[in-house]
Scaffold this active site. Structure first.
Site, short mmCIF file in Angstrom:
data_model
loop_
_atom_site.label_atom_id
_atom_site.label_comp_id
_atom_site.label_asym_id
_atom_site.label_seq_id
_atom_site.Cartn_x
_atom_site.Cartn_y
_atom_site.Cartn_z
N PRO A 30 0.82 -1.22 0.00
CA PRO A 30 0.00 0.00 0.00
C PRO A 30 0.85 1.26 0.00
O PRO A 30 1.83 1.37 0.75
CB PRO A 30 -0.81 -0.14 1.29
CG PRO A 30 -0.91 -1.61 1.51
CD PRO A 30 0.40 -2.17 1.03
N CYS A 31 0.46 2.21 -0.84
CA CYS A 31 1.27 3.42 -1.02
C CYS A 31 0.92 4.52 -0.03
O CYS A 31 1.67 5.49 0.11
CB CYS A 31 1.10 3.95 -2.44
SG CYS A 31 -0.58 4.53 -2.82
N GLN A 32 -0.21 4.40 0.66
CA GLN A 32 -0.70 5.51 1.50
C GLN A 32 0.31 5.99 2.55
O GLN A 32 0.37 7.19 2.84
CB GLN A 32 -2.02 5.13 2.16
CG GLN A 32 -3.21 5.09 1.22
CD GLN A 32 -3.30 3.77 0.46
OE1 GLN A 32 -2.46 2.89 0.64
NE2 GLN A 32 -4.31 3.62 -0.38
N SER B 262 2.45 8.22 0.23
CA SER B 262 1.83 9.03 -0.80
C SER B 262 1.78 10.50 -0.41
O SER B 262 1.61 10.85 0.76
CB SER B 262 0.41 8.53 -1.07
OG SER B 262 -0.30 9.40 -1.92
#
Length: 380
Positions: free
Chosen positions: A55-57, A60
């Site tokens: 997951p990039c969150q 990000s």
């Protein structure tokens, strides 16, 4: 083989395409859930390739930037899967935000975990202590002499440079198991902005191809005049192809507002697009802005385009899929919000194919070399 995905909507999309007999995903064994709960003992060691996108969150630009403090940080889990499966190679993709100065130490830590997956974090050891231990053991050479190690290559890639109609910058971390002694680098660029400018403002080939008359062609943007003059005085750019634009990507697909019968899946008009400061959408004659995992509310208007008459319009799901280079026959499951989230989180298909094919080519060449060596030794 295993396809592990926690998001049920993405899993439903795969299952729906399987039911329709879509060939690429037809035989995929999809497992829905947390990658940390999957039974990796069901997958044999020494597989050719492990590929994934944590997951990039946590990294990000639109996220909370907590990195190691974010429970969605799955890089430790990624290193654990590498340790368990010992793949010949792996490909990991994430957002450009991973390279922000604030995350520089943690990015180095991520790379060291993937380089030395068997040097696990000890009980009670926080990530900083683990990072320092990995650094010490790397510089001492101890980890290179024993255990599982990988040669790591990292690259910041702009998808537009590989023919994707989207300015999408992503970090790729590619690793090859050290015992294979493979030397790899990112594939050469195939497309360029200069080549696009040449085709638009010097040769005019771009406008001719789209049937746009001289009278209706826009003027050269003021900020590009000097650059276009330089290109006008040089030879045609033959080595690289022009960047692909939104207009290129949507060629042959009808305007969803006209509601005429058509054969395109997920191609319905989404009303309500508006332009305001900082929320400007993608121009037709450049690659699209980076599609993001949202619907109406993405911050820069990334999920809408600006038409020839200056009006904004949201991309339909099918148009977004075109920009992400998904085939027209691949359908998406869920509401507008869910499908746009799936697309915003995806790696462009054509870019993934380019990177994976390059890795696969190196693995195949190495296999051929080892088999030839074994035959020679057998003869001797």
């Amino acid at each position: 083989m295993a396809v592990v995905e926690w998001d049920r909507w993405a899993c439903d999309t795969i299952r729906e395409n399987q039911k329709r007999g879509y060939p690429v995903v037809k035989e995929w064994p999809v497992w829905q859930g947390d990658v940390r709960a999957f039974d990796w003992s069901s997958i044999p060691e020494d597989i050719d390739l492990l590929a994934g996108g944590p997951p990039c969150q946590p990294f990000s630009m639109g996220g909370k930037h907590k990195a190691f403090g974010d429970k969605r940080d799955m890089f430790p889990a990624t290193a654990e899967v590498v340790r368990r499966l010992k793949p010949k190679a792996f490909i990991v993709e994430n957002v450009r935000g991973l390279l922000r100065p604030a995350f520089s130490n943690y990015f180095e830590y991520i790379k060291l975990q993937l380089e030395f997956p068997e040097a696990c974090r000890k009980s009670g050891e926080d990530w900083i202590a683990h990072f320092k231990r990995l650094q010490r053991e790397k510089t001492s050479g101890a980890l290179h002499r024993t255990g599982l190690t990988y040669n790591i290559v990292t690259n910041l890639v702009n998808a537009a440079d590989y023919g994707i109609p989207q300015k999408r910058e992503r970090v790729f971390i590619v690793g090859f198991r050290s015992d294979l002694d493979i030397r790899w680098n990112i594939p050469d660029l195939t497309h360029s902005h200069d080549a696009l400018l040449y085709s638009q403002w010097v040769s005019g080939e771009y406008w001719d191809r789209h049937g746009i008359s001289t009278r209706k062609r826009p003027s050269v943007p003021a900020n590009l005049e000097n650059r276009v003059k330089r290109l006008s005085s040089s030879l045609p750019l033959a080595s690289l192809k022009p960047w692909r634009t939104v207009r290129d990507a949507l060629q042959g697909i009808p305007d969803p507002r006209k509601r005429k019968p058509h054969d395109f899946f997920n191609h319905r008009h989404q009303p309500g697009a508006k332009v305001y400061p900082g929320h400007t959408g993608s121009p037709l004659d450049l690659p699209a802005k980076t599609l993001k995992a949202g619907d109406h509310g993405v911050p820069g208007g990334e999920n809408m385009m600006i038409l020839d008459n200056g009006e904004p319009r949201y991309f339909s799901v099918r148009e977004s899929a075109r920009i992400q280079t998904f085939p027209d026959g691949f359908v998406f499951h869920g509401s507008w919000t869910e499908t746009m989230r799936q697309l915003g989180n995806a790696v462009p298909v054509a870019l993934a194919r380019t990177i994976a094919a390059s890795v696969g080519e190196q693995l195949m060449e190495r296999r051929i070399q080892l088999e030839a060596r074994a035959r020679q030794q057998g003869v001797a």
